[in-house]
Enzyme design. Sequence first.
Site, mmCIF file in Angstrom:
data_model
loop_
_atom_site.group_PDB
_atom_site.id
_atom_site.type_symbol
_atom_site.label_atom_id
_atom_site.label_comp_id
_atom_site.label_asym_id
_atom_site.label_seq_id
_atom_site.Cartn_x
_atom_site.Cartn_y
_atom_site.Cartn_z
ATOM 1 N N LEU A 138 -25.607 18.226 6.278
ATOM 2 C CA LEU A 138 -25.153 20.358 5.468
ATOM 3 C C LEU A 138 -24.151 20.553 6.756
ATOM 4 O O LEU A 138 -23.523 22.004 6.674
ATOM 5 C CB LEU A 138 -26.498 20.672 7.326
ATOM 6 C CG LEU A 138 -27.836 20.558 6.998
ATOM 7 C CD1 LEU A 138 -29.400 21.160 8.178
ATOM 8 C CD2 LEU A 138 -27.965 22.063 5.854
ATOM 9 N N TRP A 177 -40.173 28.556 6.297
ATOM 10 C CA TRP A 177 -39.602 29.304 7.922
ATOM 11 C C TRP A 177 -40.395 30.969 8.466
ATOM 12 O O TRP A 177 -40.065 31.106 9.255
ATOM 13 C CB TRP A 177 -38.636 29.216 8.564
ATOM 14 C CG TRP A 177 -37.355 29.835 8.304
ATOM 15 C CD1 TRP A 177 -37.279 31.020 8.059
ATOM 16 C CD2 TRP A 177 -36.479 29.229 6.508
ATOM 17 N NE1 TRP A 177 -36.103 31.526 6.288
ATOM 18 C CE2 TRP A 177 -35.605 30.029 5.496
ATOM 19 C CE3 TRP A 177 -36.676 28.029 5.947
ATOM 20 C CZ2 TRP A 177 -35.773 29.698 5.179
ATOM 21 C CZ3 TRP A 177 -35.541 27.742 4.676
ATOM 22 C CH2 TRP A 177 -35.304 28.305 4.197
ATOM 23 N N TYR A 215 -25.320 36.933 16.160
ATOM 24 C CA TYR A 215 -26.325 37.362 15.175
ATOM 25 C C TYR A 215 -27.263 36.527 15.445
ATOM 26 O O TYR A 215 -28.189 37.079 15.143
ATOM 27 C CB TYR A 215 -25.001 37.241 13.621
ATOM 28 C CG TYR A 215 -26.116 36.352 12.547
ATOM 29 C CD1 TYR A 215 -26.911 37.722 12.456
ATOM 30 C CD2 TYR A 215 -26.974 35.618 12.495
ATOM 31 C CE1 TYR A 215 -27.861 37.500 11.607
ATOM 32 C CE2 TYR A 215 -28.214 35.219 11.648
ATOM 33 C CZ TYR A 215 -28.358 36.240 10.919
ATOM 34 O OH TYR A 215 -29.509 35.900 9.907
ATOM 35 N N GLU A 241 -32.093 29.596 11.479
ATOM 36 C CA GLU A 241 -31.412 30.625 11.797
ATOM 37 C C GLU A 241 -29.934 29.567 12.379
ATOM 38 O O GLU A 241 -28.797 30.270 11.355
ATOM 39 C CB GLU A 241 -31.253 31.645 12.467
ATOM 40 C CG GLU A 241 -32.291 32.990 12.112
ATOM 41 C CD GLU A 241 -32.188 33.198 11.346
ATOM 42 O OE1 GLU A 241 -30.954 33.418 11.044
ATOM 43 O OE2 GLU A 241 -32.759 34.446 10.714
ATOM 44 N N CYS A 271 -33.821 48.278 -7.470
ATOM 45 C CA CYS A 271 -33.623 48.201 -5.828
ATOM 46 C C CYS A 271 -33.958 49.741 -5.629
ATOM 47 O O CYS A 271 -34.626 50.933 -6.478
ATOM 48 C CB CYS A 271 -32.019 48.325 -6.251
ATOM 49 S SG CYS A 271 -31.522 48.762 -4.166
ATOM 50 N N ASP A 293 -25.727 39.361 8.693
ATOM 51 C CA ASP A 293 -25.174 38.540 7.851
ATOM 52 C C ASP A 293 -24.937 39.631 6.512
ATOM 53 O O ASP A 293 -24.374 40.184 6.214
ATOM 54 C CB ASP A 293 -26.472 37.488 7.895
ATOM 55 C CG ASP A 293 -27.592 38.266 6.736
ATOM 56 O OD1 ASP A 293 -27.817 39.082 6.211
ATOM 57 O OD2 ASP A 293 -27.960 37.225 5.754
#
Length: 357
Positions: free
Chosen positions: A90, A30, A130, A47, A214, A148
Amino acid sequence: MSERKNNLAEMHAAQKLLGWYDRHRRVLPWRALPGETPDPYRVWLSEIMLQQTTVVTVKPYYEKFLQLFPTIHDLAAAPDDAVMTAWAGLGYYSRARNLLKCARTLVTAHDGVFPQSESALLTLPGIGPYTAAAIAAIAFNQQAAPVDGNIERVLARLLALTTPLPKLKAEVKTYATQFVEADAPNNRPGDIAQAMMDLGATICTPKRPNCLLCPWQEDCAAKLQGIEETLPRRAPKKPKPERRGTVWWLENKKGEVLMYRRPEKGLLGGMMMLPSAGWDADNDSTLTHALPDIETQSLPGAVVHVFTHFRLTLKVERLTAPPRFKPPAAHIWVHPKDFPDTALPSVMRKVVTHVLG
């Protein structure tokens, strides 16, 4: 610590993050590739599917959805059952119902075009704070700051935020907004959101974060204090309550099985179910009143399914309908060969497996 937080805009953390993202971004079905314009329909669909669900689980559902409903107009025109069947497995089925409502609202009220602002997106069914921020930032590059679970964890560690969840959410939202504002000259809010999601999913993981890879290892306040694996802190979990019930596998002479549709609102709303009782008083099947004269066979074992707020154990009873049996209202016969095209929730698919093997 407060000085570090207050100087967030001066840390050049956004530039480090975006540099890392440009080299290591995940390729997701996506997500627009570099240089491509994001498709709001794909962003929105992903989303909604990703709420309370992992990327690994969502990928095949997302790809199937796009095959069945390639555009917002296709989804809006689809029969409810087709959408619920494609969604089956789902979980959190209210998302599928709101998905349809949202698609139909967009087509009828917006000519199938997504609004670009957070405030306008928030007026659509099934789109909360969100999701509105994520669509605005990722699809339209608006100055929005979605938060999130990955972003909560990443910023809680970067800034050593020790407020436990769920109170931490509001605090992280404030700093996420500052982060986007600090990078305003680069105008990459969508990439910032996706970069923090990727960082949390691949490096700044809940357990054993790979701090050596990181981009923020030199800036991370939690790492400097040696508390990175303790953040974000969480309030103690309460044990899930237990529920028990009975589910009936009632066959007729054609081999069809009796089913009914749950009410549109509430748990498993709009999904097809085998008749059951004892665990959800508001939705007990009326079949219980028709059973006294039918011999039942209790199957060994039980079906266990964990919902968000409780753990369910179902005893399964198998029955054969007598010749003159008349199903209660709202119950229908469905042959097992048609189960793949029936909107069965995961708990009922477990029952089917328990009976048929």
